[in-house]
Scaffold this active site. Structure first.
Site, PDB file in Angstrom:
ATOM      1  N   ASP A 195     -19.499  27.717  36.463  1.00  0.00           N
ATOM      2  CA  ASP A 195     -19.549  29.076  37.001  1.00  0.00           C
ATOM      3  C   ASP A 195     -20.454  30.002  36.192  1.00  0.00           C
ATOM      4  OD1 ASP A 195     -17.712  28.230  38.846  1.00  0.00           O
ATOM      5  OD2 ASP A 195     -16.192  29.736  38.379  1.00  0.00           O
ATOM      6  N   ASP A 196     -20.796  31.122  36.823  1.00  0.00           N
ATOM      7  CA  ASP A 196     -21.394  32.310  36.203  1.00  0.00           C
ATOM      8  C   ASP A 196     -22.859  32.204  35.809  1.00  0.00           C
ATOM      9  OD1 ASP A 196     -18.924  33.347  36.566  1.00  0.00           O
ATOM     10  OD2 ASP A 196     -18.436  33.627  34.456  1.00  0.00           O
ATOM     11  N   HIS A 237     -19.360  39.694  40.338  1.00  0.00           N
ATOM     12  CA  HIS A 237     -18.148  39.101  39.768  1.00  0.00           C
ATOM     13  C   HIS A 237     -16.936  40.048  39.810  1.00  0.00           C
ATOM     14  CE1 HIS A 237     -15.672  36.604  37.053  1.00  0.00           C
ATOM     15  NE2 HIS A 237     -16.555  35.646  37.257  1.00  0.00           N
ATOM     16  N   HIS A 278     -18.166  26.540  32.481  1.00  0.00           N
ATOM     17  CA  HIS A 278     -19.102  27.656  32.621  1.00  0.00           C
ATOM     18  C   HIS A 278     -20.460  27.307  32.032  1.00  0.00           C
ATOM     19  CE1 HIS A 278     -15.154  29.493  33.108  1.00  0.00           C
ATOM     20  NE2 HIS A 278     -15.769  30.401  33.832  1.00  0.00           N
TER      21      HIS A 278
END
Length: 242
Positions: free
Chosen positions: A55-56, A110, A200
């Site tokens: 993620d991210d 987010h 992540h």
């Protein structure tokens, strides 16, 4: 970005508690049980397959390092991208796709969608889709909500928009800047057929994800030694929905 408040940590633990290694079952995930054609937290599979997800990203610090490790071991993963970061690092987003990985939409800024509502979610998804398509030339129908925070109304809207909502069944908690060994244990102790792991590839500019990169070097060969095959989320979806 991932220095969650205790409220968010509690939310994750309540809604997405880690299943047992052997007893892992779809019934542990109410939204997948209720909306099997929209939501996926773990695959319903008869064999040892596992999906690595990140993620991210993208960023210029850790995403390239994660990609280097995946390339070294010939593993394809799935990256859930933030639109704001795709706009800033389009070349890294393009590299993800060019190296054969799957991509998903992870909103633009987010937000916690259960607080910001349906209209905001629609904007976040559409804006991110534009940035992903501009950077990579590819469209994705995968969506992961920040913090995993969803409710029935949001899930229905995700389906109406033509997306599949993706959760996870193994949370590495790598955003806590855990030691490499702890991250490895968080995967190996909970690995199960159909697992979707949450890691992540980027975070807050102060976040140190070197433990994630180092752990990945150990996790991949160990899972292979235990007989696991790595799949992307689209592949996991197809196996679960023959």
């Amino acid at each position: 970005m991932k220095r969650y408040a205790s409220f968010f940590a509690a939310l994750i633990l309540i809604q997405f508690a880690l299943p047992g290694v052997i007893e892992a079952k779809v019934a542990d995930y109410p939204l997948q049980t209720k909306y099997p054609n929209i939501m996926l937290y773990q695959g319903e599979v008869p064999k040892k397959v596992i999906a690595l997800t990140f993620d991210d990203g993208p960023d210029a610090r850790y995403t390239p390092k994660v990609l280097d490790v995946l390339k070294k071991y010939h593993v394809k993963a799935t990256f859930f991208l933030l639109g704001s970061r795709v706009k800033k690092y389009p070349d890294v987003a393009k590299r993800i796709v060019e190296e054969g990985h799957a991509i998903g939409n992870h909103t633009y800024w987010h937000p916690q969608l259960t607080k910001t509502g349906i209209d905001n979610m629609k904007w976040e998804i559409k804006r991110t889709t534009k940035e992903i398509e501009r950077a990579t030339g590819h469209h994705t129908s995968l969506f992961r909500a920040p913090y995993g925070a969803l409710n029935d109304k949001l899930v229905k809207k995700i389906g109406d928009m033509g997306y599949k909502g993706i959760g996870w069944s193994i949370d590495t908690n790598d955003w806590k800047e855990l030691p490499t060994k702890k991250i490895i244990n968080n995967v190996m102790n909970y690995a199960h057929p159909g697992a979707i792991t949450l890691m992540h590839s980027a975070g807050n500019w102060t976040l140190d994800l070197s433990g994630t990169v180092q752990a990945l070097e150990k996790i991949i060969p160990r899972l292979r030694k235990e007989g696991y095959e790595f799949v992307t989320i689209p592949e996991m979806w197809k196996i679960s929905h023959p």
